[in-house]
Design a protein around this motif. Structure first.
Motif, PDB file in Angstrom:
ATOM      1  N   PHE A  95       0.815  -1.214   0.000  1.00 47.95           N
ATOM      2  CA  PHE A  95       0.000   0.000   0.000  1.00 47.95           C
ATOM      3  C   PHE A  95       0.850   1.266   0.000  1.00 47.95           C
ATOM      4  O   PHE A  95       0.474   2.282   0.579  1.00 47.95           O
ATOM      5  CB  PHE A  95      -0.981  -0.027   1.194  1.00 47.95           C
ATOM      6  CG  PHE A  95      -1.833  -1.258   1.205  1.00 47.95           C
ATOM      7  CD1 PHE A  95      -2.749  -1.488   0.192  1.00 47.95           C
ATOM      8  CD2 PHE A  95      -1.690  -2.217   2.200  1.00 47.95           C
ATOM      9  CE1 PHE A  95      -3.525  -2.638   0.161  1.00 47.95           C
ATOM     10  CE2 PHE A  95      -2.458  -3.373   2.192  1.00 47.95           C
ATOM     11  CZ  PHE A  95      -3.380  -3.585   1.168  1.00 47.95           C
ATOM     12  N   GLY A  96       2.023   1.185  -0.650  1.00 50.65           N
ATOM     13  CA  GLY A  96       2.872   2.351  -0.797  1.00 50.65           C
ATOM     14  C   GLY A  96       2.400   3.227  -1.943  1.00 50.65           C
ATOM     15  O   GLY A  96       1.831   2.740  -2.922  1.00 50.65           O
ATOM     16  N   ASN A  97       2.658   4.539  -1.812  1.00 53.24           N
ATOM     17  CA  ASN A  97       2.277   5.460  -2.889  1.00 53.24           C
ATOM     18  C   ASN A  97       3.396   6.418  -3.283  1.00 53.24           C
ATOM     19  O   ASN A  97       3.182   7.352  -4.059  1.00 53.24           O
ATOM     20  CB  ASN A  97       1.025   6.262  -2.502  1.00 53.24           C
ATOM     21  CG  ASN A  97       1.236   7.099  -1.242  1.00 53.24           C
ATOM     22  OD1 ASN A  97       2.355   7.280  -0.769  1.00 53.24           O
ATOM     23  ND2 ASN A  97       0.137   7.612  -0.698  1.00 53.24           N
ATOM     24  N   GLY A  98       4.585   6.198  -2.699  1.00 54.90           N
ATOM     25  CA  GLY A  98       5.730   7.027  -3.062  1.00 54.90           C
ATOM     26  C   GLY A  98       5.780   8.379  -2.384  1.00 54.90           C
ATOM     27  O   GLY A  98       6.673   9.185  -2.667  1.00 54.90           O
ATOM     28  N   VAL A 101       6.844   8.397   4.512  1.00 58.24           N
ATOM     29  CA  VAL A 101       6.315   7.840   5.748  1.00 58.24           C
ATOM     30  C   VAL A 101       5.057   8.579   6.208  1.00 58.24           C
ATOM     31  O   VAL A 101       4.966   9.807   6.118  1.00 58.24           O
ATOM     32  CB  VAL A 101       7.394   7.859   6.850  1.00 58.24           C
ATOM     33  CG1 VAL A 101       7.771   9.278   7.240  1.00 58.24           C
ATOM     34  CG2 VAL A 101       6.949   7.060   8.062  1.00 58.24           C
ATOM     35  N   ALA A 102       4.082   7.789   6.639  1.00 54.49           N
ATOM     36  CA  ALA A 102       2.802   8.272   7.165  1.00 54.49           C
ATOM     37  C   ALA A 102       1.923   8.930   6.110  1.00 54.49           C
ATOM     38  O   ALA A 102       0.880   9.494   6.454  1.00 54.49           O
ATOM     39  CB  ALA A 102       3.013   9.246   8.333  1.00 54.49           C
ATOM     40  N   GLN A 103       2.276   8.818   4.853  1.00 54.44           N
ATOM     41  CA  GLN A 103       1.494   9.425   3.782  1.00 54.44           C
ATOM     42  C   GLN A 103       0.803   8.380   2.914  1.00 54.44           C
ATOM     43  O   GLN A 103       0.263   8.701   1.858  1.00 54.44           O
ATOM     44  CB  GLN A 103       2.390  10.308   2.906  1.00 54.44           C
ATOM     45  CG  GLN A 103       3.060  11.441   3.653  1.00 54.44           C
ATOM     46  CD  GLN A 103       2.063  12.374   4.317  1.00 54.44           C
ATOM     47  OE1 GLN A 103       1.088  12.798   3.692  1.00 54.44           O
ATOM     48  NE2 GLN A 103       2.277  12.681   5.588  1.00 54.44           N
ATOM     49  N   GLY A 104       0.840   7.122   3.342  1.00 51.54           N
ATOM     50  CA  GLY A 104       0.224   6.064   2.557  1.00 51.54           C
ATOM     51  C   GLY A 104      -1.272   5.988   2.749  1.00 51.54           C
ATOM     52  O   GLY A 104      -1.833   6.606   3.645  1.00 51.54           O
TER      53      GLY A 104
END
Length: 386
Positions: A95-98, A101-104
């Motif tokens: 569930f990464g979006n680039g 940290v803490a912005q996914g």
């Protein structure tokens, strides 16, 4: 003990803690880290539900190494806001979006791979390696459970699906789980809880059998339930909403309602009555605590010889390899149950396993293969039979 009502999922932080420290301790199962916990438990008459018996249970550790670097995992959690942060927001694969940290978010992550899962997991994971934090740190927890009926018939179940698509696919192939899933030899998948290292590898199971009957705690959040759908699941999802759910003769699922770190709610553990031997308990992470699990089983279940025979899995005592005197209290109090066979790994903590051995407990050791770091654990590829 009385059944608890599941709180509003979105009110997790309020329900999980009376402050950050209280929430952290409760979420990690620290309630059970002292024998004093027994005095806080409700004194109720034993109900002892009769759930039959089986001849034996064999467990194969497919993967107990949920992550490979504690510093990276703990560092990511702390940078994201601490142990009560939403796991889907940390920016871990898948569930990464680039965005860092803490912005996914679940939506951003799944949008990047939805068209690839479950058919092209290699491409999906390669995509996430470019977007997520420390993607190579992901491993996963999963084990194969083989239950032998009294007449000799055997049944196979999968407990948990792990985390990394790449690592879990390799691990499934190593233990021929891919073939067992594809042939329908594995009768059901049981998800112990919604945590990243136990559940996020779900598409790997779907790659080989997207209709396998699946059990899940009714505390799964909206994102978790959506992930099951987005992974291509077309089978019978059995939501566990009662404290005791029989799976087959001699096999019972026990539902625990407990708030857990990184915004997860509830865990399911398994109990087996081995004929002429006694009770065996198997857990994914045991966030409810070992004393809570054993006390519930003692009060609620009927089992041969009225004795505890064995325990396997993650016991969640020193998962980050720290130590505190209250953990020594737990090691000592565990002796009350006089287990004949102890197979520990995963979030039990290597320090805890060593303490068990020093205390003279009957720990079944492993072979330290496939990136399991100590023979004190029943590690990847190892087996135990009860």
């Amino acid at each position: 003990m009385t059944e608890q009502k599941t709180p509003n999922r979105r009110d997790f932080v309020k329900g999980a803690a009376t402050g950050a420290i209280g929430g952290t301790l409760l979420g990690m199962g620290a309630y059970s880290y002292s024998p004093l916990a027994y005095s806080r438990m409700s004194k109720v008459a034993r109900q002892q539900a009769d759930f039959g018996a089986c001849r034996s249970v064999k467990v194969t550790s497919i993967s107990e190494t949920s992550w490979f670097n504690n510093a990276h995992l703990v560092g990511d959690i702390h940078a994201a806001g601490g142990l009560l942060v939403d796991q889907y927001s940390i920016n871990w694969a898948p569930f990464g979006n680039g965005k860092g940290v803490a912005q996914g978010s679940y939506k951003d992550g799944i949008d990047s791979i939805k068209k690839m899962i479950p058919g092209d997991l290699e491409e999906a994971w390669a995509t996430q390696q470019k977007l997520a934090l420390h993607p190579d740190n992901a491993g996963g927890y999963s084990c194969l459970i083989e239950v032998e009926d009294l007449d000799g018939t055997k049944h196979k179940y999968l407990l948990d699906a792990g985390w990394s698509y790449d690592w879990m696919d390799q691990s499934f192939k190593r233990e021929a789980i891919d073939q067992m899933l594809a042939s329908g030899e594995i009768e059901a998948l049981i998800l112990s809880h919604e945590h990243f290292d136990h559940f996020w590898g779900f598409p790997v199971v779907m790659k080989y059998n997207n209709k396998i009957p699946t059990y899940a705690h009714d505390g799964f959040y909206e994102e978790g339930m959506q992930y099951i759908k987005d992974s291509g699941y077309e089978g019978d999802l059995k939501v566990i909403d009662k404290e005791l759910t029989p799976i087959r003769p001699g096999m019972m699922a026990i539902k625990f309602n407990v708030p857990i770190i990184t915004r997860v709610y509830g865990e399911v553990s398994l109990a087996f009555n081995i004929k002429d031997k006694g009770l065996v308990l198997i857990s994914g992470c045991n966030h409810q605590g070992i004393l809570q699990m054993t006390s519930t089983a003692y009060q609620k279940l009927k089992y041969d010889n009225d004795r505890f025979y064995g325990v396997y899995g993650g016991l969640h005592i020193s998962p980050f390899e720290d130590w505190d005197p209250k953990y020594d209290d737990l090691v000592i109090s565990l002796g009350k149950w006089d287990f004949e066979r102890v197979g520990c790994n995963h979030c039990t903590g290597h320090l805890t396993a060593k303490k068990f051995i020093e205390a003279g407990y009957p720990v079944v050791k492993g072979t330290a293969r496939f990136r399991t770091s100590s023979p004190d654990y029943l590690g990847n590829g190892d087996t135990i039979t009860f």
